[in-house]
Design a protein around this motif. Structure first.
Motif, mmCIF file in Angstrom:
data_model
loop_
_atom_site.group_PDB
_atom_site.id
_atom_site.type_symbol
_atom_site.label_atom_id
_atom_site.label_comp_id
_atom_site.label_asym_id
_atom_site.label_seq_id
_atom_site.Cartn_x
_atom_site.Cartn_y
_atom_site.Cartn_z
ATOM 1 N N ASN A 84 0.805 -1.239 0.000
ATOM 2 C CA ASN A 84 0.000 0.000 0.000
ATOM 3 C C ASN A 84 0.832 1.281 0.000
ATOM 4 O O ASN A 84 0.312 2.352 0.253
ATOM 5 N N LYS A 85 2.113 1.166 -0.275
ATOM 6 C CA LYS A 85 2.956 2.357 -0.336
ATOM 7 C C LYS A 85 2.618 3.194 -1.572
ATOM 8 O O LYS A 85 2.685 4.413 -1.555
ATOM 9 N N TYR A 86 2.253 2.506 -2.655
ATOM 10 C CA TYR A 86 1.892 3.177 -3.905
ATOM 11 C C TYR A 86 0.523 2.698 -4.372
ATOM 12 O O TYR A 86 0.131 1.567 -4.125
ATOM 13 N N ILE A 87 -0.156 3.587 -5.062
ATOM 14 C CA ILE A 87 -1.442 3.251 -5.685
ATOM 15 C C ILE A 87 -1.334 3.636 -7.159
ATOM 16 O O ILE A 87 -0.972 4.771 -7.489
ATOM 17 N N ILE A 88 -1.624 2.694 -8.039
ATOM 18 C CA ILE A 88 -1.594 2.945 -9.480
ATOM 19 C C ILE A 88 -3.015 3.238 -9.951
ATOM 20 O O ILE A 88 -3.944 2.493 -9.640
#
Length: 183
Positions: A84-88
């Motif tokens: 969940n560090k990045y969301i695309i």
């Protein structure tokens, strides 16, 4: 001109009604050489709306240009990666309405010109397709930074592009790059 400003004022009130959720800066994309703005999500994780002020310096045109833009973006899905560090956000679809400010821009031409002879220059709409990546903050759970790129095409060119086929895609498409930071 006054009606356009009233419309922007009403849109700004609607955005502020539930407070601003993010600020953004964008380079290019038919809304200015550089633009700054604010906005909010209307439907959580699916629909956002923002207002921007755009600026084009005189070095790119005969005269500097100031503009106001209202943009609506729909993003049907997101993917979380790396714990969940990045969301695309692989697909964002939208529309914007842009109003260059100045007496030289016409919404309606004087009656001395034939009807539909000239296209309005004082207001136009564009369609958008975009892609974005959100980085979640390590320290503050709700803070996020969105980096995005968008392709836009003024809707007034769609007929010439797809029906008449008298212009080519690369002649009317523009690229915008931006960053949005939520509060």
């Amino acid at each position: 001109m006054k009606k356009i400003l009233i419309i922007y004022f009403i849109i700004a009130i609607l955005i502020y009604a539930d407070e601003v959720k993010y600020y953004k800066v964008q380079y290019g994309g038919n809304i200015g050489f550089v633009s700054i703005g604010f906005g909010k999500e209307i439907i959580r994780d699916h629909l956002s709306m923002d207002l921007s002020y755009g600026y084009v310096p005189a070095m790119n045109t005969s005269k500097e240009i100031h503009s106001l833009t209202a943009k609506l973006l729909y993003y049907p899905f997101k993917f979380k990666i790396f714990n969940n560090k990045y969301i695309i956000i692989p697909l964002m679809l939208g529309e914007f309405i842009n109003h260059p400010i100045g007496k030289q821009y016409k919404i309606v031409w004087e009656s001395k010109y034939p009807v539909n002879y000239y296209k309005p220059t004082g207001i136009y709409t564009s369609s958008i397709i975009a892609f974005g990546i959100i980085r979640n903050s390590k320290i503050l759970k709700e803070k996020k930074t969105l980096v995005y790129t968008e392709l836009s095409i003024p809707n007034s060119y769609l007929n010439s592009l797809f029906i008449k086929k008298d212009i080519e895609f690369h002649e009317v498409i523009t690229l915008g790059l931006g960053v949005a930071y939520n509060l």
